[in-house]
Design a protein around this motif. Structure first.
Motif, PDB file in Angstrom:
ATOM      1  N   PHE A 231       0.888  -1.312  -0.119  1.00 52.08           N
ATOM      2  CA  PHE A 231      -0.078  -0.002  -0.122  1.00 52.08           C
ATOM      3  C   PHE A 231       0.855   1.412  -0.021  1.00 52.08           C
ATOM      4  N   LEU A 232       1.740   1.262   0.829  1.00 51.05           N
ATOM      5  CA  LEU A 232       2.704   2.513   1.003  1.00 51.05           C
ATOM      6  C   LEU A 232       3.503   2.691  -0.306  1.00 51.05           C
ATOM      7  N   CYS A 233       4.171   1.619  -0.825  1.00 49.45           N
ATOM      8  CA  CYS A 233       4.924   1.882  -2.300  1.00 49.45           C
ATOM      9  C   CYS A 233       4.156   2.347  -3.080  1.00 49.45           C
ATOM     10  N   ALA A 234       2.813   1.805  -3.159  1.00 50.01           N
ATOM     11  CA  ALA A 234       1.667   2.067  -4.408  1.00 50.01           C
ATOM     12  C   ALA A 234       1.582   3.662  -4.057  1.00 50.01           C
ATOM     13  N   THR A 235       1.338   4.138  -2.874  1.00 51.02           N
ATOM     14  CA  THR A 235       1.111   5.590  -2.562  1.00 51.02           C
ATOM     15  C   THR A 235       1.814   6.508  -2.977  1.00 51.02           C
ATOM     16  N   LEU A 236       3.303   6.237  -2.786  1.00 47.01           N
ATOM     17  CA  LEU A 236       4.503   6.817  -3.241  1.00 47.01           C
ATOM     18  C   LEU A 236       4.508   6.871  -4.507  1.00 47.01           C
ATOM     19  N   ALA A 237       4.316   5.741  -5.447  1.00 52.87           N
ATOM     20  CA  ALA A 237       4.343   5.778  -6.914  1.00 52.87           C
ATOM     21  C   ALA A 237       3.286   6.826  -7.332  1.00 52.87           C
ATOM     22  N   TRP A 238       1.959   6.500  -6.705  1.00 56.67           N
ATOM     23  CA  TRP A 238       0.898   7.556  -7.248  1.00 56.67           C
ATOM     24  C   TRP A 238       1.329   8.858  -7.009  1.00 56.67           C
ATOM     25  N   HIS A 239       2.049   9.227  -6.080  1.00 59.27           N
ATOM     26  CA  HIS A 239       2.425  10.667  -5.696  1.00 59.27           C
ATOM     27  C   HIS A 239       3.421  11.130  -6.902  1.00 59.27           C
ATOM     28  N   GLU A 240       4.206  10.110  -7.277  1.00 57.58           N
ATOM     29  CA  GLU A 240       4.863  10.532  -8.508  1.00 57.58           C
ATOM     30  C   GLU A 240       4.090  11.098  -9.833  1.00 57.58           C
ATOM     31  N   VAL A 241       3.039  10.555  -9.910  1.00 59.82           N
ATOM     32  CA  VAL A 241       2.169  10.947 -10.885  1.00 59.82           C
ATOM     33  C   VAL A 241       1.575  12.507 -10.452  1.00 59.82           C
ATOM     34  N   VAL A 242       1.190  12.377  -9.092  1.00 59.37           N
ATOM     35  CA  VAL A 242       0.652  13.887  -8.725  1.00 59.37           C
ATOM     36  C   VAL A 242       1.549  14.993  -8.790  1.00 59.37           C
ATOM     37  N   LYS A 243       2.920  14.564  -8.499  1.00 55.65           N
ATOM     38  CA  LYS A 243       4.066  15.581  -8.642  1.00 55.65           C
ATOM     39  C   LYS A 243       4.187  16.118 -10.138  1.00 55.65           C
ATOM     40  N   PHE A 244       4.079  15.169 -11.040  1.00 53.40           N
ATOM     41  CA  PHE A 244       4.468  15.553 -12.582  1.00 53.40           C
ATOM     42  C   PHE A 244       3.096  16.486 -12.935  1.00 53.40           C
ATOM     43  N   CYS A 245       2.085  15.907 -12.598  1.00 53.19           N
ATOM     44  CA  CYS A 245       0.851  16.927 -12.788  1.00 53.19           C
ATOM     45  C   CYS A 245       0.904  18.152 -12.235  1.00 53.19           C
ATOM     46  N   MET A 246       1.380  18.453 -11.024  1.00 57.79           N
ATOM     47  CA  MET A 246       1.502  19.747 -10.522  1.00 57.79           C
ATOM     48  C   MET A 246       2.290  20.364 -11.341  1.00 57.79           C
ATOM     49  N   LEU A 247       3.677  19.629 -11.718  1.00 58.63           N
ATOM     50  CA  LEU A 247       4.777  20.501 -12.445  1.00 58.63           C
ATOM     51  C   LEU A 247       3.966  20.977 -13.683  1.00 58.63           C
ATOM     52  N   ARG A 248       3.045  20.246 -14.505  1.00 58.49           N
ATOM     53  CA  ARG A 248       2.515  20.429 -15.692  1.00 58.49           C
ATOM     54  C   ARG A 248       1.649  21.794 -15.387  1.00 58.49           C
ATOM     55  N   GLY A 249       0.927  21.701 -14.131  1.00 53.61           N
ATOM     56  CA  GLY A 249       0.139  22.901 -13.726  1.00 53.61           C
ATOM     57  C   GLY A 249       0.888  24.204 -13.783  1.00 53.61           C
ATOM     58  N   LEU A 250       2.107  24.234 -13.136  1.00 50.62           N
ATOM     59  CA  LEU A 250       3.004  25.311 -12.982  1.00 50.62           C
ATOM     60  C   LEU A 250       3.342  25.757 -14.356  1.00 50.62           C
ATOM     61  N   GLN A 251       3.738  24.737 -15.319  1.00 53.09           N
ATOM     62  CA  GLN A 251       4.059  25.211 -16.616  1.00 53.09           C
ATOM     63  C   GLN A 251       3.003  26.001 -17.471  1.00 53.09           C
ATOM     64  N   GLU A 252       1.803  25.465 -17.189  1.00 56.41           N
ATOM     65  CA  GLU A 252       0.704  25.896 -17.917  1.00 56.41           C
ATOM     66  C   GLU A 252       0.420  27.255 -17.337  1.00 56.41           C
ATOM     67  N   ARG A 253       0.572  27.567 -16.084  1.00 60.10           N
ATOM     68  CA  ARG A 253       0.330  28.742 -15.421  1.00 60.10           C
ATOM     69  C   ARG A 253       1.315  29.901 -15.962  1.00 60.10           C
ATOM     70  N   GLN A 254       2.318  29.386 -15.832  1.00 61.64           N
ATOM     71  CA  GLN A 254       3.456  30.530 -16.261  1.00 61.64           C
ATOM     72  C   GLN A 254       3.236  30.655 -17.986  1.00 61.64           C
ATOM     73  N   GLY A 255       2.763  29.796 -18.725  1.00 59.32           N
ATOM     74  CA  GLY A 255       2.518  29.916 -19.979  1.00 59.32           C
ATOM     75  C   GLY A 255       1.263  30.922 -20.236  1.00 59.32           C
ATOM     76  N   ALA A 256       0.333  31.009 -19.228  1.00 63.61           N
ATOM     77  CA  ALA A 256      -0.629  31.944 -19.512  1.00 63.61           C
ATOM     78  C   ALA A 256      -0.363  33.328 -19.192  1.00 63.61           C
ATOM     79  N   LYS A 257       0.517  33.541 -18.276  1.00 69.27           N
ATOM     80  CA  LYS A 257       1.230  34.839 -17.882  1.00 69.27           C
ATOM     81  C   LYS A 257       1.823  35.575 -19.101  1.00 69.27           C
ATOM     82  N   THR A 258       2.756  34.771 -19.933  1.00 68.87           N
ATOM     83  CA  THR A 258       3.481  35.187 -21.243  1.00 68.87           C
ATOM     84  C   THR A 258       2.628  35.558 -22.395  1.00 68.87           C
TER      85      THR A 258
END
Length: 258
Positions: A231-258
């Protein structure tokens, strides 16, 4: 005999702070608790009632808060402990003896093994044991890089020793606590990646969690903890997905400002 200070960085830790302070009682006369100014519970009052010096500080990030603690402590050595951690009796005795004799002059810090408890159960694999933490630092020889937002480690001018006694970490006690904590870490790590120029690639959503699960469950022995390890290993694996989705959100937010 070396002089020791104890430093605790805390926010909304009324549930844990008293137990932490009881575990270090008698080891040092200089206990500094730096409480985040946004704290909404009784953390500061409880710490003061246990004889700690309480400092209310604006939140600057983990590394910056630890640097503030190094500046405010008086001892030659500083032991960092989190509110949800405890000194085991063995570590307490080892620290007292080490300070009485005085650490060698070439040593600038000590790594301490840590037991991690998840839902009341002590883990054996998955990277959660022995989970060495660089927590005992020669104050004038240590500094934290304030660009590091999470999982910060002090840079030392000198060599590092290893203690045998353990910290006890009450890591996760409730399921909602696990998800909230990992979400905070995911955002902090995504922000660090973004500032370093890293950008999300769609393959990250498959490759990163697969690598994390393999590393935690197989290479680091998460299988040793049975269903909880899965369960814990799967949870940390899932949060890698969450991390990269958050990274994508930061990219898009910056792109909207420019």
């Amino acid at each position: 005999m070396a002089c020791l200070s104890i430093a605790i960085i805390a926010r909304d830790e009324a549930r844990h702070i008293a137990g932490c302070l009881r575990s270090v009682a008698g080891l040092s006369d200089d206990v500094v608790v730096i409480v985040d100014a946004q704290t909404r519970d009784a953390t500061a009052a409880i710490a003061a009632a246990h004889g700690a010096q309480v400092l209310i500080e604006p939140w600057r990030g983990f590394s910056a808060q630890r640097n503030v603690a190094l500046q405010r402590c008086r001892g030659e050595w500083v032991l960092f402990i989190d509110a949800d951690e405890r000194l085991t009796p063995g570590l307490f005795v080892e620290l007292a003896m080490l300070l009485r004799c005085g650490p060698p002059a070439h040593i600038a810090g000590y790594r301490i093994p840590r037991y991690n408890l998840f839902f009341g159960r002590r883990l054996r694999g998955g990277g959660w044991y022995p989970d060495y933490q660089l927590r005992l630092l020669r104050r004038e020889a240590a500094h934290f890089d304030e660009r590091v937002a999470v999982h910060e480690v002090a840079a030392l001018r000198g060599e590092t020793g290893v203690l045998r006694g353990h910290l006890l970490h009450l890591n996760i006690e409730r399921l909602d606590e696990l998800w909230q904590k990992q979400a905070r870490y995911a955002f902090a790590e995504a922000t660090m990646l973004y500032r370093a120029g890293r950008r999300m690639r769609w393959r990250n959503l498959i490759g990163a969690p697969a690598r994390e699960f393999t590393r935690r469950y197989i290479q680091l022995g998460g299988w040793r903890d049975g269903w909880l390890g899965v369960f814990l290993c799967a949870t940390l694996a899932w949060h890698e997905v969450v991390k990269f989705c958050m990274l994508r959100g930061l990219q898009e937010r910056q792109g909207a400002k420019t």
